[in-house]
Design an enzyme around this catalytic site. Sequence first.
Site, PDB file in Angstrom:
ATOM      1  N   HIS A  10      22.605  34.360 -12.723  1.00 29.90           N
ATOM      2  CA  HIS A  10      22.961  33.494 -11.603  1.00 29.90           C
ATOM      3  C   HIS A  10      24.362  33.864 -11.098  1.00 29.90           C
ATOM      4  O   HIS A  10      24.591  34.030  -9.897  1.00 29.90           O
ATOM      5  CB  HIS A  10      22.957  32.013 -12.018  1.00 29.90           C
ATOM      6  CG  HIS A  10      21.585  31.396 -12.076  1.00 29.90           C
ATOM      7  ND1 HIS A  10      20.626  31.810 -12.971  1.00 29.90           N
ATOM      8  CD2 HIS A  10      21.025  30.384 -11.370  1.00 29.90           C
ATOM      9  CE1 HIS A  10      19.529  31.080 -12.795  1.00 29.90           C
ATOM     10  NE2 HIS A  10      19.750  30.204 -11.823  1.00 29.90           N
ATOM     11  N   HIS A  65     -11.509 -11.573  -3.860  1.00 24.75           N
ATOM     12  CA  HIS A  65     -11.741 -10.130  -4.029  1.00 24.75           C
ATOM     13  C   HIS A  65     -12.504  -9.811  -5.314  1.00 24.75           C
ATOM     14  O   HIS A  65     -13.515  -9.135  -5.293  1.00 24.75           O
ATOM     15  CB  HIS A  65     -10.419  -9.356  -4.010  1.00 24.75           C
ATOM     16  CG  HIS A  65     -10.036  -8.932  -2.632  1.00 24.75           C
ATOM     17  ND1 HIS A  65     -10.794  -8.070  -1.891  1.00 24.75           N
ATOM     18  CD2 HIS A  65      -8.986  -9.256  -1.858  1.00 24.75           C
ATOM     19  CE1 HIS A  65     -10.218  -7.874  -0.711  1.00 24.75           C
ATOM     20  NE2 HIS A  65      -9.126  -8.593  -0.664  1.00 24.75           N
ATOM     21  N   GLN A  73      -7.389 -14.092  -1.170  1.00 22.41           N
ATOM     22  CA  GLN A  73      -7.229 -13.005  -2.135  1.00 22.41           C
ATOM     23  C   GLN A  73      -8.063 -13.224  -3.382  1.00 22.41           C
ATOM     24  O   GLN A  73      -8.587 -12.284  -3.962  1.00 22.41           O
ATOM     25  CB  GLN A  73      -5.758 -12.802  -2.518  1.00 22.41           C
ATOM     26  CG  GLN A  73      -4.954 -12.124  -1.442  1.00 22.41           C
ATOM     27  CD  GLN A  73      -5.643 -10.891  -0.903  1.00 22.41           C
ATOM     28  OE1 GLN A  73      -5.799  -9.912  -1.617  1.00 22.41           O
ATOM     29  NE2 GLN A  73      -6.099 -10.931   0.334  1.00 22.41           N
ATOM     30  N   ASP A  76      -4.636  -7.294   6.537  1.00 23.32           N
ATOM     31  CA  ASP A  76      -5.749  -6.513   5.990  1.00 23.32           C
ATOM     32  C   ASP A  76      -6.477  -5.724   7.068  1.00 23.32           C
ATOM     33  O   ASP A  76      -6.971  -4.627   6.834  1.00 23.32           O
ATOM     34  CB  ASP A  76      -6.779  -7.447   5.341  1.00 23.32           C
ATOM     35  CG  ASP A  76      -6.397  -7.826   3.938  1.00 23.32           C
ATOM     36  OD1 ASP A  76      -5.436  -7.242   3.414  1.00 23.32           O
ATOM     37  OD2 ASP A  76      -7.055  -8.717   3.364  1.00 23.32           O
ATOM     38  N   GLU A 123       1.674  -7.814  -4.517  1.00 24.62           N
ATOM     39  CA  GLU A 123       1.120  -6.935  -3.484  1.00 24.62           C
ATOM     40  C   GLU A 123       1.328  -7.549  -2.091  1.00 24.62           C
ATOM     41  O   GLU A 123       1.823  -6.903  -1.178  1.00 24.62           O
ATOM     42  CB  GLU A 123      -0.376  -6.745  -3.759  1.00 24.62           C
ATOM     43  CG  GLU A 123      -1.079  -5.820  -2.792  1.00 24.62           C
ATOM     44  CD  GLU A 123      -2.588  -5.847  -2.980  1.00 24.62           C
ATOM     45  OE1 GLU A 123      -3.104  -6.778  -3.635  1.00 24.62           O
ATOM     46  OE2 GLU A 123      -3.263  -4.952  -2.447  1.00 24.62           O
ATOM     47  N   HIS A 124       0.899  -8.817  -1.928  1.00 24.35           N
ATOM     48  CA  HIS A 124       1.096  -9.538  -0.668  1.00 24.35           C
ATOM     49  C   HIS A 124       2.023 -10.710  -0.920  1.00 24.35           C
ATOM     50  O   HIS A 124       1.813 -11.466  -1.868  1.00 24.35           O
ATOM     51  CB  HIS A 124      -0.229 -10.110  -0.144  1.00 24.35           C
ATOM     52  CG  HIS A 124      -1.302  -9.088   0.032  1.00 24.35           C
ATOM     53  ND1 HIS A 124      -2.295  -8.884  -0.901  1.00 24.35           N
ATOM     54  CD2 HIS A 124      -1.544  -8.204   1.027  1.00 24.35           C
ATOM     55  CE1 HIS A 124      -3.103  -7.924  -0.483  1.00 24.35           C
ATOM     56  NE2 HIS A 124      -2.677  -7.489   0.686  1.00 24.35           N
TER      57      HIS A 124
END
Lengths: 432, 432
Positions: free
Chosen positions: B420, B262, B259, B361, B327-328
Amino acid sequence: MRTVKLTKEAISDILETMLQRSPGNYGAYEARVTEILRQVRERGDEAVFEYTRQFDKFPADASNIRVTEEEILRAYEETDPALTEVIRKALVNIQKYHEKQKRNSWFDTSGDGTMLGQKVTPMEKVGVYVPGGKAVYPSSVLMNIVPAKAAGVERIIMTTPANSEGKVNPAVLVAAKEAGADEVYKAGGAQAIGAMAYGTASIPKVDKIVGPGNIYVALAKRAVYGHVSIDSIAGPSEILVLADETANPRYVAADLLSQAEHDELASAILITTSEALAERVNHEIHNFLQTLSRREIIEKSLDNFGYILLAKDMEEAIETANAIASEHLEIVTRDPFYVMTKIKNAGAIFLGEYSSEPLGDYFAGPNHILPTNGTAKFFSPLGVDDFVKKSSVIYYSREALAPIHKDIIQFAESEQLTAHANSIRVRFDEES
Amino acid sequence: MRTVKLTKEAISDILETMLQRSPGNYGAYEARVTEILRQVRERGDEAVFEYTRQFDKFPADASNIRVTEEEILRAYEETDPALTEVIRKALVNIQKYHEKQKRNSWFDTSGDGTMLGQKVTPMEKVGVYVPGGKAVYPSSVLMNIVPAKAAGVERIIMTTPANSEGKVNPAVLVAAKEAGADEVYKAGGAQAIGAMAYGTASIPKVDKIVGPGNIYVALAKRAVYGHVSIDSIAGPSEILVLADETANPRYVAADLLSQAEHDELASAILITTSEALAERVNHEIHNFLQTLSRREIIEKSLDNFGYILLAKDMEEAIETANAIASEHLEIVTRDPFYVMTKIKNAGAIFLGEYSSEPLGDYFAGPNHILPTNGTAKFFSPLGVDDFVKKSSVIYYSREALAPIHKDIIQFAESEQLTAHANSIRVRFDEES
């Protein structure tokens, strides 16, 4: 109400007109909201109390910002017991409908040692904003809290502005207590949204903020989106009645008026294949108008955004209903269930002549917080799904990974992500 | 990588540091994006072509903005057949997983003539944005298109910037074709988002826009939200590994690095109950670093947002994982399934030592578009739910409405909504 024969041009004109109801230019308010949020983020309680003193004239401090148990007891005493009873009856239906929306986590296994699934988890803390002022809607309190509660949210915070004596509308407090709000704070406007988004010493940070509000509230919610989650942006109310010659013109007229009374930007539209019905509905609207208390609002709303549209056949009528994507859609035709199968875009669909729209606003069980202004093409009614989130779950055994590990390495390398490739490779390179 | 003993202060410092990765101040870009969107809204194609010429140096016009069948055939020829094969294999898994997410409409009847339900309808048109530039991710093309396709979306539009010769990356086109994109347009940046939000002569208006992009794309999506729907705002990638003494330090190190590569804002965190593991992972990271092509990025990312956190027990480790909401999340412990039941907040959860993050992924099937930067507390992985919307369905017979009609009237009148109340009353007043 003006009557228009449906043509492509007519529809596109109407859609244009409807969209003008969404204010596009917030310039004047935006700077103010940004400043309020910044103050609340930096100075916490202190800023919230200052703005509350300034805007609500309520001398807020840490000792009085939270509604006490005594205040809630007093609210019950001050609320018509018959209304409390009706709130309770409605609540049973609303809870029952939302319980049915709950979803399980799921997983799926295969023989080679893999498990894939989705874990569904409720959000931990949710904030519900309830506007103050003259128009007070305990029904909306129920509609915001119940789906969060059904989703399993642990802690539901509510904020609503108090008056200068620090008093909150009693029926709102009763609705909040009945629906299951855990804490109620006397704060309104952008400062309340800021407090729930960032957290202060008195008001907890939440994961999601829901509920309607004025322009300051709407802009503040938009600004904190991403930092917390928010519900979708609500616009002026709408009704669309799809009717053929079998419809009762009195009922149709009354239902159109029930939405037009909300405010001057509300829209009421009849699409019909029957000219006779169109005429009679117009006549009934005229009759009812003499008797209704909110006549002025209704007349303005009908003038601006009210239409009777004549369709040459049911197919054209349905196509137009899908193009408009109304918040509320009543189908009052010979075979409403059949027509419903062809509806793609609508917030809530009411079938047949006894499923009047206010039944859905108050009592049937489905949520009355619905997508407006064409957004039913992509947004949904508020519901349990809005208060949970999902996590993907992945388990692979060595046996399952082995036959595909080279594919993953190739894919990662094609994207130049060599460390990705490496993390798969290391699990098998001891063999070679 | 720095090693930190877990304390309340340490966690809150780390959370603060992580949040600094979300750019808060877009000021300089916002005015530019607003202007681009305004131009596209007002001048349609003409504006899109102008900006495309200006930014992408591609002389776009109505005759060449859409990718042709011939270009797609050529893309297949230019793509390594082995990669095309891997894309197809991955696609089968991704499709299978997303098919399982599909939900039925449901309804429920009661003996007294009521039917309540939810009608689930796919969105009609969806737009997928695919960034151009150097980092090209065919895997993301699959992950964006498949859930829309599984949801039943009729028409999937893709936009991606071409180079100055009007060429789009071949593997991206292959992935788009395989996944089922119906049309691909050569447009990028805020102008592509504007085109899909408002529609132009060449590029159709969609109901929802998904896909990652640079700051212009992100701001443009935020600006058109409400007019169309968008996916959630993606931030820098993250991995959190939760491991005890049974974990393989080499695998853990490799996955943390996967990761970190990235970008410099990516974050890699190990939480462990084992000091011995912490030391060995640090050592393995050092070894791997010598061999990885993206070493510079990885080092910066680890320096800024990499941590090894020592927890006193698994309970503290789990609590911290829930606070970070990564996230992961990889769970590499003696009993990963048990630990998983205690996880509240994570985008995707990977269980055991062979469920390496890159498996998710590229290949396993779950979506790799996941909530980042703590938003797993309230956002979910991209999925089928993101491409459908629900309509409430309400049917009440006269018999069902009669016993409750006075309750509805009372509720409506308590909110001063007399029209109403009237719409319910007219259905019964002929009796009296």
